[in-house]
Design a protein around this motif. Structure first.
Motif, PDB file in Angstrom:
ATOM      1  N   TYR A 100      -7.525   4.596   0.395  1.00 40.18           N
ATOM      2  CA  TYR A 100      -7.047   4.377  -0.965  1.00 40.18           C
ATOM      3  C   TYR A 100      -7.669   3.128  -1.555  1.00 40.18           C
ATOM      4  CZ  TYR A 100      -3.809   3.274  -4.791  1.00 40.18           C
ATOM      5  OH  TYR A 100      -3.267   2.964  -6.015  1.00 40.18           O
ATOM      6  N   THR A 101      -8.112   3.266  -2.793  1.00 38.81           N
ATOM      7  CA  THR A 101      -8.614   2.117  -3.560  1.00 38.81           C
ATOM      8  C   THR A 101      -7.787   2.003  -4.830  1.00 38.81           C
ATOM      9  OG1 THR A 101     -10.852   2.423  -2.721  1.00 38.81           O
ATOM     10  CG2 THR A 101     -10.602   1.073  -4.696  1.00 38.81           C
ATOM     11  N   ALA A 102      -7.191   0.853  -5.050  1.00 33.80           N
ATOM     12  CA  ALA A 102      -6.338   0.675  -6.226  1.00 33.80           C
ATOM     13  C   ALA A 102      -7.142   0.853  -7.505  1.00 33.80           C
ATOM     14  CB  ALA A 102      -5.686  -0.708  -6.210  1.00 33.80           C
ATOM     15  N   GLU A 108      -1.080  -1.000   3.117  1.00 31.41           N
ATOM     16  CA  GLU A 108      -2.183  -1.957   3.199  1.00 31.41           C
ATOM     17  C   GLU A 108      -2.234  -2.498   4.623  1.00 31.41           C
ATOM     18  OE1 GLU A 108      -3.843  -6.078   1.100  1.00 31.41           O
ATOM     19  OE2 GLU A 108      -2.015  -5.115   0.355  1.00 31.41           O
ATOM     20  N   ALA A 127      -3.273   5.948   1.721  1.00 32.18           N
ATOM     21  CA  ALA A 127      -2.164   6.482   0.934  1.00 32.18           C
ATOM     22  C   ALA A 127      -1.712   7.806   1.524  1.00 32.18           C
ATOM     23  CB  ALA A 127      -2.578   6.662  -0.517  1.00 32.18           C
ATOM     24  N   SER A 155      -6.687  -0.026   2.767  1.00 32.53           N
ATOM     25  CA  SER A 155      -5.478   0.690   2.364  1.00 32.53           C
ATOM     26  C   SER A 155      -5.633   2.190   2.564  1.00 32.53           C
ATOM     27  CB  SER A 155      -5.146   0.410   0.888  1.00 32.53           C
ATOM     28  OG  SER A 155      -4.841  -0.952   0.693  1.00 32.53           O
ATOM     29  N   VAL A 203       1.512   3.854  -0.372  1.00 34.04           N
ATOM     30  CA  VAL A 203       0.301   3.098  -0.055  1.00 34.04           C
ATOM     31  C   VAL A 203       0.612   2.101   1.060  1.00 34.04           C
ATOM     32  CG1 VAL A 203      -1.436   1.494  -0.918  1.00 34.04           C
ATOM     33  CG2 VAL A 203      -0.639   3.369  -2.373  1.00 34.04           C
ATOM     34  N   ASN A 250       1.620  -5.190   3.165  1.00 41.61           N
ATOM     35  CA  ASN A 250       2.454  -4.997   1.977  1.00 41.61           C
ATOM     36  C   ASN A 250       3.772  -4.367   2.412  1.00 41.61           C
ATOM     37  OD1 ASN A 250       1.573  -2.421   2.665  1.00 41.61           O
ATOM     38  ND2 ASN A 250       1.441  -1.724   0.545  1.00 41.61           N
TER      39      ASN A 250
END
Length: 229
Positions: A226-228, A187, A94, A92, A185, A175
């Motif tokens: 990006y890491t959730a 994915e 962002a 991912s 974001v 996504n």
């Protein structure tokens, strides 16, 4: 007579020795089993990789005025192109943007500079440029009402994204990207991905007026892994 008897016995003795030592095997005798196949099992550990590069960009422009100084136009269209390369099944990135805001305790304070006038998709993305010297005190009103009278020294422009998954025919998103908490974001599957963002050359949402003082207006666009949470 003695010599002839010895001569006749020699061939029998030689045959007996060959049979007992294995140099001679009669027909039908059992043979020792041997391996006829061997294998070599190899393995290769392919490490994960991920990289974001800026491949091209146009980052600055002068401005021109018309309509008795009620209309502004950038002399150069601003844009940025990012290339994302990764080999993980899912990864991912962002997108976010910031611009200067006034803070009495922080001379380098910034605020979120993205907003969307089309809920649920990215067709109505806006990016705010703010005066780096006479900083706006609040961007919230502009994001919600798009009114420059409430946000002097902040000017909004359209932000048009273009995405290409270079190694696949599909659009590549895993996504549905949408603006949330000042960021979008994306994915992505493994492969090579290109993101291009083009900024409109004229202000929108009535965000420019003579309330915007002269100076350098800036905005920073960032695409990051990006890491959730």
């Amino acid at each position: 007579m003695k010599i002839s008897k010895i001569t006749k016995l020699l061939p029998l003795a030689v045959a007996f020795v060959m049979a007992t030592t294995g140099a001679y095997a009669p027909a039908g005798a059992a043979t020792e089993a041997t391996n006829t196949t061997q294998t070599a099992n190899y393995s290769l550990d392919l490490q994960p990789f991920f990289d974001i590069e800026t491949t091209s960009s146009s980052l600055s422009s002068t401005t021109s005025f018309s309509g008795n100084y009620t209309e502004l136009t950038m002399d150069t269209a601003l844009n940025a192109t990012f290339q994302v390369i990764g080999n993980q099944v899912s990864q991912s990135v962002a997108l976010s943007a910031t611009c200067p805001v006034f803070d009495s305790e922080d001379q380098n304070a910034t605020g979120g500079a993205l907003y969307n006038v089309a809920e649920g998709n990215n067709a109505g993305l806006r990016i705010i440029f703010a005066n780096s010297t006479n900083r706006p005190s609040d961007l919230t009103t502009m994001k919600t009402t798009h009114a420059t009278a409430s946000s002097p020294n902040a000017i909004a422009f359209t932000l048009t994204p273009t995405y290409t998954h270079e190694e696949a025919s599909s659009n590549g998103f895993l996504n549905t990207p949408a603006l949330s908490a000042d960021k979008i974001v994306y994915e992505l599957p493994n492969g090579k991905h290109t993101f291009q963002y083009v900024i409109g050359t004229t202000p929108i949402d009535s965000s420019f007026s003579t309330l915007d003082t002269n100076g350098t207006y800036t905005a920073t666009l960032t695409l990051a892994q990006y890491t959730a949470p």
